[in-house]
Design a protein around this motif. Structure first.
Motif, PDB file in Angstrom:
ATOM      1  N   VAL A 106       0.840  -1.180   0.000  1.00  0.00           N
ATOM      2  CA  VAL A 106       0.000   0.000   0.000  1.00  0.00           C
ATOM      3  C   VAL A 106       0.881   1.239   0.000  1.00  0.00           C
ATOM      4  O   VAL A 106       1.934   1.253   0.643  1.00  0.00           O
ATOM      5  N   CYS A 107       0.472   2.262  -0.722  1.00  0.00           N
ATOM      6  CA  CYS A 107       1.080   3.576  -0.536  1.00  0.00           C
ATOM      7  C   CYS A 107      -0.059   4.584  -0.485  1.00  0.00           C
ATOM      8  O   CYS A 107      -1.114   4.378  -1.086  1.00  0.00           O
ATOM      9  N   TYR A 108       0.157   5.646   0.237  1.00  0.00           N
ATOM     10  CA  TYR A 108      -0.898   6.601   0.509  1.00  0.00           C
ATOM     11  C   TYR A 108      -0.635   7.932  -0.197  1.00  0.00           C
ATOM     12  O   TYR A 108       0.503   8.363  -0.331  1.00  0.00           O
ATOM     13  N   ASP A 109      -1.710   8.562  -0.621  1.00  0.00           N
ATOM     14  CA  ASP A 109      -1.554   9.829  -1.337  1.00  0.00           C
ATOM     15  C   ASP A 109      -1.777  11.038  -0.453  1.00  0.00           C
ATOM     16  O   ASP A 109      -1.775  12.166  -0.937  1.00  0.00           O
ATOM     17  N   GLY A 110      -1.950  10.814   0.846  1.00  0.00           N
ATOM     18  CA  GLY A 110      -2.116  11.936   1.757  1.00  0.00           C
ATOM     19  C   GLY A 110      -0.816  12.292   2.431  1.00  0.00           C
ATOM     20  O   GLY A 110      -0.059  11.414   2.848  1.00  0.00           O
ATOM     21  N   PRO A 111      -0.504  13.580   2.547  1.00  0.00           N
ATOM     22  CA  PRO A 111       0.784  13.980   3.120  1.00  0.00           C
ATOM     23  C   PRO A 111       0.985  13.543   4.566  1.00  0.00           C
ATOM     24  O   PRO A 111       2.126  13.368   4.997  1.00  0.00           O
ATOM     25  N   LYS A 112      -0.087  13.337   5.312  1.00  0.00           N
ATOM     26  CA  LYS A 112       0.065  12.979   6.723  1.00  0.00           C
ATOM     27  C   LYS A 112       0.682  11.600   6.904  1.00  0.00           C
ATOM     28  O   LYS A 112       1.167  11.273   7.989  1.00  0.00           O
ATOM     29  N   ALA A 113       0.691  10.783   5.870  1.00  0.00           N
ATOM     30  CA  ALA A 113       1.255   9.434   5.963  1.00  0.00           C
ATOM     31  C   ALA A 113       2.777   9.433   5.904  1.00  0.00           C
ATOM     32  O   ALA A 113       3.398   8.402   6.133  1.00  0.00           O
ATOM     33  N   TYR A 114       3.367  10.581   5.605  1.00  0.00           N
ATOM     34  CA  TYR A 114       4.810  10.652   5.373  1.00  0.00           C
ATOM     35  C   TYR A 114       5.464  11.560   6.403  1.00  0.00           C
ATOM     36  O   TYR A 114       5.078  12.715   6.566  1.00  0.00           O
ATOM     37  N   ALA A 115       6.479  11.034   7.081  1.00  0.00           N
ATOM     38  CA  ALA A 115       7.124  11.776   8.162  1.00  0.00           C
ATOM     39  C   ALA A 115       8.351  12.544   7.705  1.00  0.00           C
ATOM     40  O   ALA A 115       8.780  13.471   8.399  1.00  0.00           O
ATOM     41  N   ASN A 116       8.883  12.184   6.560  1.00  0.00           N
ATOM     42  CA  ASN A 116      10.151  12.752   6.122  1.00  0.00           C
ATOM     43  C   ASN A 116       9.988  13.369   4.740  1.00  0.00           C
ATOM     44  O   ASN A 116       9.460  12.723   3.831  1.00  0.00           O
ATOM     45  N   TRP A 117      10.499  14.592   4.593  1.00  0.00           N
ATOM     46  CA  TRP A 117      10.278  15.362   3.374  1.00  0.00           C
ATOM     47  C   TRP A 117      11.576  15.981   2.850  1.00  0.00           C
ATOM     48  O   TRP A 117      12.475  16.321   3.631  1.00  0.00           O
ATOM     49  N   GLY A 118      11.629  16.115   1.538  1.00  0.00           N
ATOM     50  CA  GLY A 118      12.701  16.875   0.928  1.00  0.00           C
ATOM     51  C   GLY A 118      12.387  18.360   0.931  1.00  0.00           C
ATOM     52  O   GLY A 118      11.330  18.782   1.404  1.00  0.00           O
ATOM     53  N   GLN A 119      13.294  19.133   0.356  1.00  0.00           N
ATOM     54  CA  GLN A 119      13.161  20.587   0.373  1.00  0.00           C
ATOM     55  C   GLN A 119      12.321  21.111  -0.781  1.00  0.00           C
ATOM     56  O   GLN A 119      11.912  22.277  -0.781  1.00  0.00           O
ATOM     57  N   GLY A 120      12.085  20.293  -1.784  1.00  0.00           N
ATOM     58  CA  GLY A 120      11.253  20.678  -2.913  1.00  0.00           C
ATOM     59  C   GLY A 120      12.056  21.189  -4.090  1.00  0.00           C
ATOM     60  O   GLY A 120      13.181  21.676  -3.947  1.00  0.00           O
ATOM     61  N   THR A 121      11.469  21.062  -5.277  1.00  0.00           N
ATOM     62  CA  THR A 121      12.068  21.590  -6.497  1.00  0.00           C
ATOM     63  C   THR A 121      10.959  22.246  -7.327  1.00  0.00           C
ATOM     64  O   THR A 121       9.872  21.694  -7.464  1.00  0.00           O
ATOM     65  N   GLN A 122      11.239  23.417  -7.847  1.00  0.00           N
ATOM     66  CA  GLN A 122      10.234  24.193  -8.558  1.00  0.00           C
ATOM     67  C   GLN A 122      10.083  23.711  -9.996  1.00  0.00           C
ATOM     68  O   GLN A 122      11.064  23.547 -10.720  1.00  0.00           O
ATOM     69  N   VAL A 123       8.843  23.480 -10.393  1.00  0.00           N
ATOM     70  CA  VAL A 123       8.509  23.174 -11.785  1.00  0.00           C
ATOM     71  C   VAL A 123       7.578  24.276 -12.288  1.00  0.00           C
ATOM     72  O   VAL A 123       6.529  24.528 -11.684  1.00  0.00           O
ATOM     73  N   THR A 124       7.973  24.927 -13.360  1.00  0.00           N
ATOM     74  CA  THR A 124       7.161  25.981 -13.955  1.00  0.00           C
ATOM     75  C   THR A 124       6.908  25.647 -15.418  1.00  0.00           C
ATOM     76  O   THR A 124       7.855  25.403 -16.171  1.00  0.00           O
ATOM     77  N   VAL A 125       5.639  25.594 -15.779  1.00  0.00           N
ATOM     78  CA  VAL A 125       5.245  25.292 -17.151  1.00  0.00           C
ATOM     79  C   VAL A 125       4.577  26.542 -17.716  1.00  0.00           C
ATOM     80  O   VAL A 125       3.491  26.925 -17.282  1.00  0.00           O
ATOM     81  N   SER A 126       5.245  27.162 -18.660  1.00  0.00           N
ATOM     82  CA  SER A 126       4.749  28.425 -19.196  1.00  0.00           C
ATOM     83  C   SER A 126       5.294  28.657 -20.590  1.00  0.00           C
ATOM     84  O   SER A 126       6.430  28.284 -20.900  1.00  0.00           O
ATOM     85  N   SER A 127       4.473  29.267 -21.425  1.00  0.00           N
ATOM     86  CA  SER A 127       4.926  29.622 -22.760  1.00  0.00           C
ATOM     87  C   SER A 127       5.462  31.049 -22.775  1.00  0.00           C
ATOM     88  O   SER A 127       5.919  31.526 -23.816  1.00  0.00           O
TER      89      SER A 127
END
Length: 127
Positions: A106-127
């Motif tokens: 099983v894997c869960y799609d809710g953030p509360k199920a995960y205790a450890n997080w990365g710092q994030g990476t920005q994705v920008t889609v624009s013309s």
């Protein structure tokens, strides 16, 4: 200590592709469920995709199914999110997260199920 580091974000035009990477340290992927999430300005963090610790269960949000693919390389302890046919509404900060006690089936799609997080990476889609 469990750490996650995302990379691969950037600025792309609609219809183009990106591959995000999440390097995990401090735990092996075969014992952890990994999720990809995103958060756009002014919106709540939402689940994009997840993979169970066995790799046998993969889930996608309806908004990305058929365009995004989650995969992993156990030897590199890295999880990938390949994003094709990107749309402006995919613009967000993308995070990977780990549940080191994740179920094999099983894997869960809710953030509360995960205790450890990365710092994030920005994705920008624009013309």
């Amino acid at each position: 200590q469990l750490q996650l580091v995302e990379s691969g974000g950037g600025l792309v035009q609609p219809g183009e592709s990106l591959r995000l990477s999440c390097v995990v340290s401090g735990v092996t992927l075969d014992s952890s469920a990994i999720g990809w999430f995103r958060q756009a300005p002014g919106k709540e963090r939402e689940g994009v995709s997840c993979i169970s610790s066995s790799g046998g269960t993969i889930n996608y949000a309806d908004s990305v199914r058929g365009r995004f693919t989650i995969s992993r390389d156990n030897a590199k302890n890295t999880v990938y999110l390949t994003m094709n046919s990107l749309k402006p509404e995919d613009t967000a900060v993308y995070y990977c997260a780990a549940d080191p006690n994740g179920s094999a089936y099983v894997c869960y799609d809710g953030p509360k199920a995960y205790a450890n997080w990365g710092q994030g990476t920005q994705v920008t889609v624009s013309s």
